[in-house]
Write a protein that holds these residues in place. Sequence first.
Motif, PDB file in Angstrom:
ATOM      1  N   GLN A 112      -1.873  -7.480 -11.805  1.00 43.10           N
ATOM      2  CA  GLN A 112      -0.842  -6.854 -10.998  1.00 43.10           C
ATOM      3  C   GLN A 112      -1.489  -5.814 -10.088  1.00 43.10           C
ATOM      4  O   GLN A 112      -2.165  -4.902 -10.542  1.00 43.10           O
ATOM      5  N   VAL A 113      -1.232  -5.958  -8.798  1.00 44.24           N
ATOM      6  CA  VAL A 113      -1.810  -5.031  -7.830  1.00 44.24           C
ATOM      7  C   VAL A 113      -1.111  -3.683  -7.941  1.00 44.24           C
ATOM      8  O   VAL A 113       0.119  -3.603  -7.932  1.00 44.24           O
ATOM      9  N   GLN A 114      -1.914  -2.616  -8.065  1.00 46.36           N
ATOM     10  CA  GLN A 114      -1.370  -1.257  -8.078  1.00 46.36           C
ATOM     11  C   GLN A 114      -2.169  -0.397  -7.118  1.00 46.36           C
ATOM     12  O   GLN A 114      -3.401  -0.454  -7.093  1.00 46.36           O
ATOM     13  N   LEU A 115      -1.450   0.407  -6.356  1.00 48.96           N
ATOM     14  CA  LEU A 115      -2.051   1.317  -5.389  1.00 48.96           C
ATOM     15  C   LEU A 115      -1.382   2.667  -5.561  1.00 48.96           C
ATOM     16  O   LEU A 115      -0.156   2.774  -5.436  1.00 48.96           O
ATOM     17  N   VAL A 116      -2.163   3.688  -5.855  1.00 49.23           N
ATOM     18  CA  VAL A 116      -1.606   5.012  -6.099  1.00 49.23           C
ATOM     19  C   VAL A 116      -2.265   6.011  -5.159  1.00 49.23           C
ATOM     20  O   VAL A 116      -3.451   6.322  -5.305  1.00 49.23           O
ATOM     21  N   GLU A 117      -1.467   6.478  -4.199  1.00 48.54           N
ATOM     22  CA  GLU A 117      -1.965   7.436  -3.222  1.00 48.54           C
ATOM     23  C   GLU A 117      -1.764   8.863  -3.715  1.00 48.54           C
ATOM     24  O   GLU A 117      -0.792   9.149  -4.429  1.00 48.54           O
ATOM     25  N   ALA A 125      -6.982   2.029  -6.650  1.00 44.67           N
ATOM     26  CA  ALA A 125      -6.564   0.630  -6.601  1.00 44.67           C
ATOM     27  C   ALA A 125      -6.922  -0.092  -7.892  1.00 44.67           C
ATOM     28  O   ALA A 125      -7.962   0.192  -8.502  1.00 44.67           O
ATOM     29  N   SER A 126      -6.076  -1.020  -8.291  1.00 40.22           N
ATOM     30  CA  SER A 126      -6.348  -1.830  -9.468  1.00 40.22           C
ATOM     31  C   SER A 126      -5.598  -3.146  -9.357  1.00 40.22           C
ATOM     32  O   SER A 126      -4.680  -3.282  -8.548  1.00 40.22           O
ATOM     33  N   GLY A 127      -6.036  -4.122 -10.157  1.00 40.98           N
ATOM     34  CA  GLY A 127      -5.337  -5.400 -10.213  1.00 40.98           C
ATOM     35  C   GLY A 127      -5.842  -6.452  -9.249  1.00 40.98           C
ATOM     36  O   GLY A 127      -5.266  -7.536  -9.167  1.00 40.98           O
ATOM     37  N   PHE A 128      -6.905  -6.153  -8.524  1.00 46.11           N
ATOM     38  CA  PHE A 128      -7.500  -7.133  -7.614  1.00 46.11           C
ATOM     39  C   PHE A 128      -8.966  -6.744  -7.399  1.00 46.11           C
ATOM     40  O   PHE A 128      -9.417  -5.686  -7.825  1.00 46.11           O
ATOM     41  N   SER A 129      -9.689  -7.620  -6.727  1.00 47.88           N
ATOM     42  CA  SER A 129     -11.116  -7.392  -6.499  1.00 47.88           C
ATOM     43  C   SER A 129     -11.307  -6.425  -5.335  1.00 47.88           C
ATOM     44  O   SER A 129     -11.472  -6.846  -4.185  1.00 47.88           O
ATOM     45  N   THR A 164      -4.190  -3.166   0.597  1.00 49.32           N
ATOM     46  CA  THR A 164      -5.179  -4.215   0.806  1.00 49.32           C
ATOM     47  C   THR A 164      -4.585  -5.259   1.733  1.00 49.32           C
ATOM     48  O   THR A 164      -3.390  -5.560   1.660  1.00 49.32           O
ATOM     49  N   PHE A 165      -5.383  -5.810   2.609  1.00 54.83           N
ATOM     50  CA  PHE A 165      -4.877  -6.785   3.565  1.00 54.83           C
ATOM     51  C   PHE A 165      -4.597  -8.125   2.893  1.00 54.83           C
ATOM     52  O   PHE A 165      -3.924  -8.976   3.466  1.00 54.83           O
ATOM     53  N   ARG A 166      -5.070  -8.283   1.665  1.00 50.78           N
ATOM     54  CA  ARG A 166      -4.942  -9.570   1.007  1.00 50.78           C
ATOM     55  C   ARG A 166      -3.561  -9.770   0.360  1.00 50.78           C
ATOM     56  O   ARG A 166      -3.072 -10.884   0.287  1.00 50.78           O
ATOM     57  N   TYR A 167      -2.960  -8.687  -0.115  1.00 55.11           N
ATOM     58  CA  TYR A 167      -1.717  -8.824  -0.871  1.00 55.11           C
ATOM     59  C   TYR A 167      -0.616  -7.966  -0.251  1.00 55.11           C
ATOM     60  O   TYR A 167      -0.873  -6.899   0.288  1.00 55.11           O
ATOM     61  N   PRO A 168       0.629  -8.412  -0.388  1.00 58.46           N
ATOM     62  CA  PRO A 168       1.736  -7.700   0.263  1.00 58.46           C
ATOM     63  C   PRO A 168       2.357  -6.591  -0.586  1.00 58.46           C
ATOM     64  O   PRO A 168       3.581  -6.495  -0.731  1.00 58.46           O
TER      65      PRO A 168
END
Length: 113
Positions: A1-6, A24-28, A97-101
């Motif tokens: 699961q993609v997580q982004l915490v600013e 960032a977590s949950g993706f490369s 990330t540009f890869r995931y929405p």
Amino acid sequence: QVQLVESGGGLVQPGGSLRLSCAASGFSFLINGMGWYRQAPGKQRELVASITGGGSTNYADSVKGRFTITRDNARNTLYLQMNNLRPEDTAVYYCKTFRYPYWGQGTQVTVSS
């Protein structure tokens, strides 16, 4: 699961500086391009800075020379160093990330005297 915490936003006077972080977590993270976006009240969200997996950067004209985007691949963290801030930089700042929405919750930056 993609997580982004600013984090790192706040209230700063014109001419001041802030450093934003995005965990960032949950993706490369290492191989994916990342961007910092911002959205001011009543305006569309805009891309202000981007960085590729290889470290190449690009900036919106409005922040060029004042903002610096960097990444620490060992820590899966994206940064935005913002110098010489102006009132028009006031917005909620997001990383993506540009890869995931997926979007994080954002961090508020307010530039005011």
